[in-house]
Design an enzyme around this catalytic site. Structure first.
Site, PDB file in Angstrom:
ATOM      1  N   HIS A 233      10.943  32.639 -28.000  1.00  0.00           N
ATOM      2  CA  HIS A 233      11.382  31.301 -28.420  1.00  0.00           C
ATOM      3  C   HIS A 233      10.563  30.857 -29.634  1.00  0.00           C
ATOM      4  O   HIS A 233       9.402  31.246 -29.775  1.00  0.00           O
ATOM      5  CB  HIS A 233      11.283  30.289 -27.271  1.00  0.00           C
ATOM      6  CG  HIS A 233       9.892  29.973 -26.817  1.00  0.00           C
ATOM      7  ND1 HIS A 233       9.150  28.932 -27.332  1.00  0.00           N
ATOM      8  CD2 HIS A 233       9.093  30.568 -25.885  1.00  0.00           C
ATOM      9  CE1 HIS A 233       7.963  28.899 -26.728  1.00  0.00           C
ATOM     10  NE2 HIS A 233       7.900  29.877 -25.848  1.00  0.00           N
TER      11      HIS A 233
ATOM     12  N   ASP B  21      10.613  27.420 -30.615  1.00  0.00           N
ATOM     13  CA  ASP B  21      10.249  26.010 -30.515  1.00  0.00           C
ATOM     14  C   ASP B  21       8.817  25.932 -29.990  1.00  0.00           C
ATOM     15  O   ASP B  21       8.296  26.901 -29.430  1.00  0.00           O
ATOM     16  CB  ASP B  21      11.206  25.245 -29.599  1.00  0.00           C
ATOM     17  CG  ASP B  21      11.225  25.776 -28.175  1.00  0.00           C
ATOM     18  OD1 ASP B  21      11.297  27.014 -28.001  1.00  0.00           O
ATOM     19  OD2 ASP B  21      11.145  24.967 -27.217  1.00  0.00           O
TER      20      ASP B  21
ATOM     21  N   ASP C 216       2.212  30.852 -28.857  1.00  0.00           N
ATOM     22  CA  ASP C 216       3.309  30.449 -27.977  1.00  0.00           C
ATOM     23  C   ASP C 216       4.416  29.823 -28.807  1.00  0.00           C
ATOM     24  O   ASP C 216       4.483  28.626 -28.940  1.00  0.00           O
ATOM     25  CB  ASP C 216       2.768  29.458 -26.931  1.00  0.00           C
ATOM     26  CG  ASP C 216       3.837  28.994 -25.944  1.00  0.00           C
ATOM     27  OD1 ASP C 216       4.893  29.645 -25.861  1.00  0.00           O
ATOM     28  OD2 ASP C 216       3.626  27.959 -25.276  1.00  0.00           O
TER      29      ASP C 216
ATOM     30  N   GLU D  29      12.870  26.294 -25.231  1.00  0.00           N
ATOM     31  CA  GLU D  29      12.082  26.773 -24.090  1.00  0.00           C
ATOM     32  C   GLU D  29      11.131  25.701 -23.577  1.00  0.00           C
ATOM     33  O   GLU D  29      10.994  25.483 -22.373  1.00  0.00           O
ATOM     34  CB  GLU D  29      11.305  28.039 -24.476  1.00  0.00           C
ATOM     35  CG  GLU D  29      10.751  28.802 -23.272  1.00  0.00           C
ATOM     36  CD  GLU D  29       9.364  28.359 -22.826  1.00  0.00           C
ATOM     37  OE1 GLU D  29       8.963  28.732 -21.714  1.00  0.00           O
ATOM     38  OE2 GLU D  29       8.670  27.633 -23.569  1.00  0.00           O
ATOM     39  N   GLU D  30      10.471  24.997 -24.504  1.00  0.00           N
ATOM     40  CA  GLU D  30       9.483  23.991 -24.085  1.00  0.00           C
ATOM     41  C   GLU D  30      10.143  22.756 -23.473  1.00  0.00           C
ATOM     42  O   GLU D  30       9.479  21.904 -22.906  1.00  0.00           O
ATOM     43  CB  GLU D  30       8.589  23.579 -25.269  1.00  0.00           C
ATOM     44  CG  GLU D  30       7.839  24.726 -25.944  1.00  0.00           C
ATOM     45  CD  GLU D  30       6.790  25.412 -25.071  1.00  0.00           C
ATOM     46  OE1 GLU D  30       6.624  25.018 -23.898  1.00  0.00           O
ATOM     47  OE2 GLU D  30       6.142  26.349 -25.569  1.00  0.00           O
TER      48      GLU D  30
ATOM     49  N   ASP E  38       5.615  36.183 -23.670  1.00  0.00           N
ATOM     50  CA  ASP E  38       5.431  34.734 -23.787  1.00  0.00           C
ATOM     51  C   ASP E  38       4.344  34.263 -22.825  1.00  0.00           C
ATOM     52  O   ASP E  38       4.439  33.187 -22.250  1.00  0.00           O
ATOM     53  CB  ASP E  38       6.764  34.022 -23.493  1.00  0.00           C
ATOM     54  CG  ASP E  38       6.716  32.532 -23.805  1.00  0.00           C
ATOM     55  OD1 ASP E  38       5.846  32.121 -24.585  1.00  0.00           O
ATOM     56  OD2 ASP E  38       7.544  31.788 -23.270  1.00  0.00           O
TER      57      ASP E  38
ATOM     58  N   HIS F 216      -0.249  25.363 -25.529  1.00  0.00           N
ATOM     59  CA  HIS F 216      -0.004  23.974 -25.082  1.00  0.00           C
ATOM     60  C   HIS F 216      -1.202  23.051 -25.311  1.00  0.00           C
ATOM     61  O   HIS F 216      -1.136  21.869 -25.011  1.00  0.00           O
ATOM     62  CB  HIS F 216       0.384  23.906 -23.583  1.00  0.00           C
ATOM     63  CG  HIS F 216       1.710  24.504 -23.284  1.00  0.00           C
ATOM     64  ND1 HIS F 216       2.509  24.063 -22.258  1.00  0.00           N
ATOM     65  CD2 HIS F 216       2.403  25.510 -23.873  1.00  0.00           C
ATOM     66  CE1 HIS F 216       3.638  24.777 -22.233  1.00  0.00           C
ATOM     67  NE2 HIS F 216       3.584  25.660 -23.199  1.00  0.00           N
TER      68      HIS F 216
END
Length: 480
Positions: free
Chosen positions: A96, A98, A129, A159-160, A188, A438
């Protein structure tokens, strides 16, 4: 063939420049005002795949409605393919592009959207990520003139924010785009250690529960009613207290019944794992864990269920004092599930147990237990060709066997692919434990990014070789 590693040094400047361009796009899928940036990022990824020679299809998923009623376009999902040699296995890569929200004043040392190298680390939102790994995979594909495998790519931009629309697309394309896929690769997640490579073969699921106790339709004053009624909060605290004991053991009868037995082969995997207990403790800020050994800690993080209490809605929680008796309170807790626990069984066990505990209190209050969210655990077979090939590739590049690890959290995508496609899935991380996904100051080290690209390239060769051997074996069987 595979171009010599010497070229990699020249190549590495190009790889980092690529990542710089991608990190510069604020493709935050969580904050709705940045949705156009996510869509721009999807276009950039599609262009990069076209430059590789892939046939690219950007599938429009329409829009979704926000809680405030406005409609927002969903970013497309990229389905791309490169190579159609029937002799070769087909590898499907999921990633991903995003990212999680990030602002400089959240505590970043550098601008989150400007890739910055400090002491061999490349700092930027999405570096690990998942923009770094996606680019590492694309760059690894690019090092081949003759393709050892056929490639398919699934790249998404939500995804997030819960991968909206992805599951439906996978179901729809199962017989079409995915029909000839042999293996699925997801990169991931992270290693368990800062320096030792790892392959992930399992994740826990999660079952989230609400337990609601209600007396009437209005809050009361403890001066007027304290001492003469059954208070909902008192009932709820007793219910929550009945769930788990001080050693972390879940008290719900039958909850451990379907937990897979620990095999000798699996127990051995835990012995060689590199895991710094003290470092983990320091990172968490807690004084003491429930267990003292690396093995016990990892077993309870990965392959045994756990129950955590998260909060109480409707309770008074402001500073100061308010002598209120809340009329309705909702306790929130979740159970991290492991193979072979069944969601519907877990739900029944929880509901029956809490109803039983509640009935013994002889309270006139209303009890309601619900499970608003449930995600299944995922586990793979480490003797699968995918894992054998990945182990050999990691050993070639890093000169040591990777750890076989699990993840204590829930990564729905692995389970989603395995359930829908019924093909084998591997989680092949290239980021280190301290990458801080994150978090503020997310990074991937230059070393992991470049070596990760080499691991992917070596992996293509190994899976191609293994697949060929498997075909020969099955052909010999049919000939006899």
């Amino acid at each position: 063939g595979f171009r010599p590693i010497g070229l990699f040094n020249y190549f590495s400047c190009f790889l980092i420049q690529n990542l710089e361009e991608w990190v510069a796009v604020e493709s935050d899928s969580v904050q709705t005002d940045l949705r156009k940036e996510v869509i721009r990022m999807m276009a950039l990824a599609a262009d990069r795949l076209r430059a590789l020679g892939a046939a690219v299809n950007s599938v429009n998923l329409g829009s979704h409605q926000l809680p405030d009623g406005q409609n927002l376009p969903l970013p497309p999902v990229i389905l791309a393919e490169l190579g159609k040699d029937p002799q070769n296995p087909t590898l499907c890569f999921y990633g991903h592009v995003d990212v999680q929200p990030a602002k400089k004043d959240d505590g970043w040392k550098t601008d989150p959207y400007t890739l910055t190298e400090i002491n061999g680390n490349l700092y930027g939102r999405g570096a690990t990520d998942n923009k770094g790994p996606v680019l590492a995979w694309i760059n690894a594909v690019e090092t081949f003139r003759a393709m050892p495998v056929n490639f398919k790519f699934v790249i998404e931009g939500m995804e997030e924010a819960g991968s909206l629309g992805l599951e439906k697309l996978l179901e729809e394309e199962k017989q079409c785009f995915f029909a000839d896929v042999d293996y699925i690769v997801i990169s991931d997640n992270l290693w368990l250690s800062n320096r030792k490579p790892a392959l992930t073969y399992g994740t826990r699921g999660n079952a989230c529960f609400f337990v609601e106790v209600e007396s009437g339709d209005k809050d009361l004053h403890s001066g007027t009613f304290g001492g003469i009624i059954h208070e909902p909060m008192t009932d709820l605290i007793a219910l929550l207290d009945s769930l788990v004991d001080s050693t972390g053991h879940i008290r719900i009868p039958g909850i451990y019944d379907s937990v897979a037995a620990l095999t000798e082969e699996e127990r051995k995997l835990y012995e060689s794992i590199e895991f710094d207990l003290e470092e983990h403790k320091n990172n968490s800020g807690v004084k003491k864990f429930l267990y003292d050994t690396k093995e016990e800690i990892l077993l309870h993080l990965w392959r045994y269920p756990s129950l955590s209490i998260h909060g109480i809605e409707g309770a008074f929680h402001e500073p100061g004092i308010k002598t209120v008796i809340p009329a309705k309170v909702i306790g929130k807790f979740s159970i991290r599930q492991v193979p072979h626990m069944d969601l519907s069984v877990v739900k029944r066990q929880v509901v029956e147990y809490l109803e039983d505990v509640f009935s013994k209190r002889n309270s006139p209050n209303k009890l309601k237990v619900s499970m608003p969210l449930g995600a299944e655990p995922w586990v793979a077979d480490i003797n699968d060709p995918l894992y054998i090939a990945a182990r050999r590739a990691a050993k070639t590049v890093f000169r040591e066997d990777p750890d076989f690890i699990r993840d204590g959290s829930t990564i729905p995508i692995a389970r989603m692919f395995q359930t829908i496609m019924q093909k084998s899935v591997i989680m092949l991380p290239i980021g280190a434990a301290d990458d801080g996904e994150h978090s503020q100051n997310e990074k991937i080290s230059r070393y992991n990014y470049i070596e990760g690209t080499k691991v992917f390239a070596a992996f293509f060769l190994e899976i191609s070789k293994l697949h060929g051997q498997l075909q020969e074996t099955s052909n010999t069987k049919t000939d006899n």
